[in-house]
Every structure is written in structure tokens, then in C-alpha cells.
Design a protein around this motif. Structure first.
Motif, PDB file in Angstrom:
ATOM      1  N   ASN A 163     -53.846  79.045  17.206  1.00  0.00           N
ATOM      2  CA  ASN A 163     -54.502  80.339  17.012  1.00  0.00           C
ATOM      3  C   ASN A 163     -55.400  80.704  18.183  1.00  0.00           C
ATOM      4  N   SER A 164     -54.989  80.311  19.399  1.00  0.00           N
ATOM      5  CA  SER A 164     -55.839  80.593  20.558  1.00  0.00           C
ATOM      6  C   SER A 164     -55.073  80.326  21.839  1.00  0.00           C
ATOM      7  N   TYR A 165     -55.035  81.311  22.712  1.00  0.00           N
ATOM      8  CA  TYR A 165     -54.451  81.117  24.044  1.00  0.00           C
ATOM      9  C   TYR A 165     -55.281  80.104  24.826  1.00  0.00           C
ATOM     10  N   ASP A 166     -56.598  80.180  24.700  1.00  0.00           N
ATOM     11  CA  ASP A 166     -57.459  79.256  25.434  1.00  0.00           C
ATOM     12  C   ASP A 166     -57.208  77.815  25.021  1.00  0.00           C
ATOM     13  N   ALA A 167     -56.873  77.587  23.738  1.00  0.00           N
ATOM     14  CA  ALA A 167     -56.577  76.228  23.287  1.00  0.00           C
ATOM     15  C   ALA A 167     -55.343  75.692  23.979  1.00  0.00           C
ATOM     16  N   LEU A 168     -54.389  76.570  24.244  1.00  0.00           N
ATOM     17  CA  LEU A 168     -53.160  76.172  24.921  1.00  0.00           C
ATOM     18  C   LEU A 168     -53.450  75.695  26.345  1.00  0.00           C
ATOM     19  N   LEU A 169     -54.518  76.212  26.939  1.00  0.00           N
ATOM     20  CA  LEU A 169     -54.857  75.881  28.321  1.00  0.00           C
ATOM     21  C   LEU A 169     -55.409  74.471  28.482  1.00  0.00           C
ATOM     22  N   VAL A 170     -55.919  73.877  27.414  1.00  0.00           N
ATOM     23  CA  VAL A 170     -56.633  72.609  27.553  1.00  0.00           C
ATOM     24  C   VAL A 170     -55.917  71.430  26.907  1.00  0.00           C
ATOM     25  N   ILE A 171     -54.705  71.635  26.358  1.00  0.00           N
ATOM     26  CA  ILE A 171     -53.960  70.499  25.831  1.00  0.00           C
ATOM     27  C   ILE A 171     -53.204  69.839  26.978  1.00  0.00           C
ATOM     28  N   GLY A 172     -52.858  68.575  26.787  1.00  0.00           N
ATOM     29  CA  GLY A 172     -52.049  67.920  27.806  1.00  0.00           C
ATOM     30  C   GLY A 172     -52.535  66.544  28.179  1.00  0.00           C
ATOM     31  N   SER A 173     -52.017  66.034  29.274  1.00  0.00           N
ATOM     32  CA  SER A 173     -52.333  64.688  29.738  1.00  0.00           C
ATOM     33  C   SER A 173     -53.823  64.564  30.042  1.00  0.00           C
ATOM     34  N   PRO A 174     -54.453  63.463  29.623  1.00  0.00           N
ATOM     35  CA  PRO A 174     -55.871  63.281  29.962  1.00  0.00           C
ATOM     36  C   PRO A 174     -56.099  63.241  31.459  1.00  0.00           C
ATOM     37  N   SER A 175     -55.114  62.729  32.198  1.00  0.00           N
ATOM     38  CA  SER A 175     -55.195  62.705  33.658  1.00  0.00           C
ATOM     39  C   SER A 175     -53.788  62.794  34.227  1.00  0.00           C
ATOM     40  N   ALA A 176     -53.492  63.905  34.888  1.00  0.00           N
ATOM     41  CA  ALA A 176     -52.174  64.073  35.494  1.00  0.00           C
ATOM     42  C   ALA A 176     -51.944  63.068  36.603  1.00  0.00           C
ATOM     43  N   ARG A 177     -53.021  62.539  37.183  1.00  0.00           N
ATOM     44  CA  ARG A 177     -52.892  61.509  38.210  1.00  0.00           C
ATOM     45  C   ARG A 177     -52.327  60.221  37.609  1.00  0.00           C
ATOM     46  N   LEU A 178     -52.754  59.888  36.386  1.00  0.00           N
ATOM     47  CA  LEU A 178     -52.296  58.667  35.728  1.00  0.00           C
ATOM     48  C   LEU A 178     -51.009  58.888  34.947  1.00  0.00           C
ATOM     49  N   VAL A 179     -50.895  60.045  34.287  1.00  0.00           N
ATOM     50  CA  VAL A 179     -49.712  60.366  33.483  1.00  0.00           C
ATOM     51  C   VAL A 179     -49.285  61.790  33.820  1.00  0.00           C
ATOM     52  N   PRO A 180     -48.241  61.981  34.605  1.00  0.00           N
ATOM     53  CA  PRO A 180     -47.773  63.336  34.915  1.00  0.00           C
ATOM     54  C   PRO A 180     -47.561  64.149  33.643  1.00  0.00           C
ATOM     55  N   GLU A 181     -47.836  65.436  33.731  1.00  0.00           N
ATOM     56  CA  GLU A 181     -47.854  66.298  32.549  1.00  0.00           C
ATOM     57  C   GLU A 181     -46.548  66.252  31.753  1.00  0.00           C
ATOM     58  N   LEU A 182     -45.413  66.291  32.448  1.00  0.00           N
ATOM     59  CA  LEU A 182     -44.135  66.269  31.743  1.00  0.00           C
ATOM     60  C   LEU A 182     -43.930  64.940  31.023  1.00  0.00           C
ATOM     61  N   ASN A 183     -44.319  63.835  31.661  1.00  0.00           N
ATOM     62  CA  ASN A 183     -44.197  62.524  31.025  1.00  0.00           C
ATOM     63  C   ASN A 183     -45.023  62.458  29.751  1.00  0.00           C
ATOM     64  N   PHE A 184     -46.242  62.995  29.819  1.00  0.00           N
ATOM     65  CA  PHE A 184     -47.096  62.975  28.639  1.00  0.00           C
ATOM     66  C   PHE A 184     -46.514  63.862  27.538  1.00  0.00           C
ATOM     67  N   ALA A 185     -46.029  65.036  27.912  1.00  0.00           N
ATOM     68  CA  ALA A 185     -45.487  65.973  26.925  1.00  0.00           C
ATOM     69  C   ALA A 185     -44.336  65.361  26.150  1.00  0.00           C
ATOM     70  N   GLN A 186     -43.510  64.562  26.812  1.00  0.00           N
ATOM     71  CA  GLN A 186     -42.326  64.007  26.171  1.00  0.00           C
ATOM     72  C   GLN A 186     -42.563  62.654  25.511  1.00  0.00           C
ATOM     73  N   SER A 187     -43.766  62.103  25.668  1.00  0.00           N
ATOM     74  CA  SER A 187     -44.083  60.807  25.068  1.00  0.00           C
ATOM     75  C   SER A 187     -44.453  60.958  23.600  1.00  0.00           C
ATOM     76  N   ARG A 194     -55.099  70.575  34.491  1.00  0.00           N
ATOM     77  CA  ARG A 194     -55.662  70.747  33.146  1.00  0.00           C
ATOM     78  C   ARG A 194     -57.175  70.546  33.180  1.00  0.00           C
ATOM     79  N   ALA A 195     -57.619  69.522  33.901  1.00  0.00           N
ATOM     80  CA  ALA A 195     -59.057  69.278  34.013  1.00  0.00           C
ATOM     81  C   ALA A 195     -59.763  70.461  34.669  1.00  0.00           C
ATOM     82  N   ALA A 196     -59.109  71.083  35.652  1.00  0.00           N
ATOM     83  CA  ALA A 196     -59.692  72.263  36.297  1.00  0.00           C
ATOM     84  C   ALA A 196     -59.867  73.388  35.284  1.00  0.00           C
ATOM     85  N   ARG A 197     -58.879  73.567  34.412  1.00  0.00           N
ATOM     86  CA  ARG A 197     -58.989  74.615  33.388  1.00  0.00           C
ATOM     87  C   ARG A 197     -60.102  74.292  32.391  1.00  0.00           C
ATOM     88  N   VAL A 198     -60.211  73.016  32.019  1.00  0.00           N
ATOM     89  CA  VAL A 198     -61.287  72.602  31.112  1.00  0.00           C
ATOM     90  C   VAL A 198     -62.644  72.895  31.742  1.00  0.00           C
TER      91      VAL A 198
END
Length: 340
Positions: A259-283, A155-159
Motif C-alpha cells: 500500500n505504498s510506492y515508498d515501501a517498494l523503494l526500500v525492500i531488497g538485499s540488506p547489502s547489494a555488495r554482499l548479496v546482489p539484488e537479483l540473487n536476494f530476490a530469488q532466494s 537500496r541503501a541510498a534510497r533508504v
């Protein structure tokens, strides 16, 4: 010949030791990237306890705990608290209600007129933190995104790629986009910001980037794509929790709220290293952040219009969003007065 035998034995022994030493060194080199990804303090029981509180939505106890850990040089806590400070979409009502002075005291280290973001402290030992500092200070380009990707922060790479594209005012060369680390989800960031029909032929008919090739995007196809793409896992998790009987329509409504595909690219865990993406999504925090993302993308005046439009897609989603938006209304909260 008999006099040379001991020398040959010693030589063979020495050669064996050299090979063994070389093998150990190569093993260490091979393991180095894995250890370089590790953030100091992330295994600290106190950090994990604070993280559990934050993911459950308990800012009142989690944020002060992160602050205390950050003052004690916990790099993981410094990175996370610094990213929370910088990212409105993952901030709950407590942080939104803080006065300027309270925010500086609770979220930042000492320094300057407004304190200093904790990521600067984490950057002393963490590559990921150094990347964020470089990105914010515009001290680099594509190499920041590449480093994020290599450090397993997609996610950070996309940002970083979005930021670089906005800074340049144009997209990227085919040679860069063909590199193995470059996200396939960002193939639309071409120099011309257009795609040919051949370039999108392998995409799902509901993938929004097909519009850049002049192709139509129908809601039925978009709904199906949102049920499949990993990019929408956070939307699906929110709908599974709050609108399980209308999940497909709910996910479509949330996407229309972005209202934006690009917005979809940047949502998610602040750090996948600290919180894996799936864990964050379900929290709880991850689910709340979906609504908060939508909220901060609209002014108070345009939110009502947006909600009326979304009610035509799914009323359950609108009801949940309204409840989430109300949590940020100015009010007294644990001694903090919103808007002061």
C-alpha cells in the motif's frame, strides 16, 4: 656534442622511468575505488557457507555462524548481522522468537545494557558500515545517500534519502535531483511533494508517482508497470515461486499489501555488495522477506482486513501470506519461546 650524448641517454631513460611510474600510480588510483568497495571477509569460505544457509532460510545454523565470524573480526559478517538485527523484514521466525537476553547474545557484540550492533565494529574498515552508523545516529544528510550510491548500494541510498526527507520534513532541490547518482525512482521527492504533468509525461501510465501530478492510476496500468519495473523484482520472484499461474495478479496483490510506492523503494538485499539484488530476490530468504515486509506494516488487527481485500485480487497470494504469517505465531521453536 659527443660528450653530451650519454647525458641525453640518461635523461631519456630517467624520463621513461618517470612516465612509467606515473602510469603505475594512475592505474593504482583508478583501481582504488574498486578495492574500497570490497568488504573484508566476504570471500571467506565460512562466511559464504553461512550466507548460503541464510539465503536458503536456515536461520538456526546461519545466525550462530555469523555471530562466530563476527567475534572473529569478519567485517562482512558484522555488517550483515548488524543489518539483520536492525531490519525486522529480513528476520525469520527464529529471531522473532528470541527473548531480549537471547537476542543480545546472538545478534550483538558486548557493550552497554543491550549490547552493541555489529555494524559499529564493521565501520572500522568498511565505508558502507560507516554510512549506516552515520545514518542511524543522524550525523549527516544527503552525503550519506551519495556515498551509498557511489559504493554501489542503491537500496541503501534510497533508504538514506527517505530518512533525510523525513528528518527535514520536505523534499529536495532540483539541483540535487539532477545529479547523476540521484535515483530516478525518487523524482517524486520534490520540496512540494507534487509533480507537474510535464514532469511525469515520460513515465509508464502505471507508475504510482503519476498520482502526484493529479493523474489517475488504473489497476490494469499498475499491473503492467509492476511486470516491468526493476523495483518490483522481489514481488515477481515471490509470485513466480508461489503463484506461477496467477503471477500478474499476485504481484498486484502484493503491491496493494504494501500500500505504498515508498515501501517498494526500500525492500531488497540488506547489502547489494554482499548479496546482489537479483540473487536476494530469488532466494528463499528474499521471497520470505516480501511477506514479512507486508506483515510488519500491518497490526495483527488490520491484517485480516487487508487479507480480505487482497483476496479480491488473488486468492493464491492470500493463501501464501497466511502461511507466512502463521510461521511467526508464538510457539516453542528449538528451545526459544516466542514472546518471552
Amino acid at each position: 656534442m659527443s660528450n653530451m650524448t650519454p647525458n641525453w641517454a640518461k635523461l631519456r631513460e630517467f624520463s621513461f622511468l618517470l612516465i612509467l611510474a606515473a602510469t603505475v600510480c594512475l592505474t593504482c588510483v583508478g583501481l582504488a575505488p574498486a578495492y574500497s568497495h570490497h568488504l573484508e571477509g566476504m570471500d571467506d569460505p565460512d562466511f559464504q557457507a553461512a550466507l548460503t544457509l541464510w539465503l536458503s532460510g536456515d536461520e538456526e545454523r546461519a545466525i550462530p555462524a555469523f555471530a562466530a565470524l563476527s567475534h572473529n573480526d569478519n567485517a562482512a559478517s558484522q555488517l550483515l548481522l548488524g543489518l539483520i538485527d536492525k531490519t525486522a523484514a529480513i528476520q525469520g521466525p527464529l529471531i522473532a522468537s528470541l527473548s531480549r537476553e537471547e537476542r543480545v547474545t546472538l545478534l550483538r557484540s558486548k557493550g552497554g545494557m543491550s549490547g552493541q550492533n555489529w555494524v559499529h565494529a564493521a565501520a572500522k574498515t568498511a565505508v558502507i558500515a560507516r554510512n549506516w552508523v552515520s545514518l542511524w545516529q543522524m550525523r549527516g544528510g544527503v552525503e550519506i545517500a551519495r556515498s551509498f550510491a557511489q559504493n554501489e548500494e542503491p537500496r541503501a541510498a534510497r533508504v538514506a534519502l527517505m530518512a533525510e526527507m523525513n528528518r527535514r520534513g520536505t523534499g529536495f532541490a532540483p539541483s540535487l535531483m539532477s545529479e547523476a547518482w540521484y535515483p530516478d525512482s525518487m523524482r517524486h521527492l520534490t520540496r512540494s511533494r507534487t509533480l507537474s504533468p510535464d514532469e511525469v509525461a515520460d513515465l509508464h501510465p502505471g507508475n504510482p508517482t503519476r498520482k502526484l501530478a493529479g493523474l489517475p492510476l488504473h489497476d490494469a496500468d499498475l499491473r503492467n508497470w509492476l511486470q516491468e519495473t526493476p523495483l518490483a523484482m522481489h514481488l515477481r520472484a515471490a509470485c513466480d515461486r508461489h503463484c506461477p499461474e496467477t503471477t500478474a495478479d499476485c504481484v498486484l496483490a502484493l503491491y496493494k499489501g504494501f500500500n505504498s510506492y515508498d515501501a517498494l523503494l526500500v525492500i531488497g538485499s540488506p547489502s547489494a555488495r554482499l548479496v546482489p539484488e537479483l540473487n536476494f530476490a530469488q532466494s528463499t530468504r528474499g521471497i520470505q522477506s516480501v511477506a514479512r515486509h507486508i506483515m510488519v506494516r500491518h497490526t495483527a488487527r488490520t491484517r485480516d482486513v487487508m487479507l480480505r481485500q487482497l483476496s479480491e485480487v488473488d486468492e493464491c497470494t492470500v493463501s501464501w501470506l497466511e502461511d507466512e504469517f502463521r510461521r511467526y505465531a508464538p510457539s516453542a521453536r528449538n528451545g526459544y519461546i516466542a514472546g518471552e
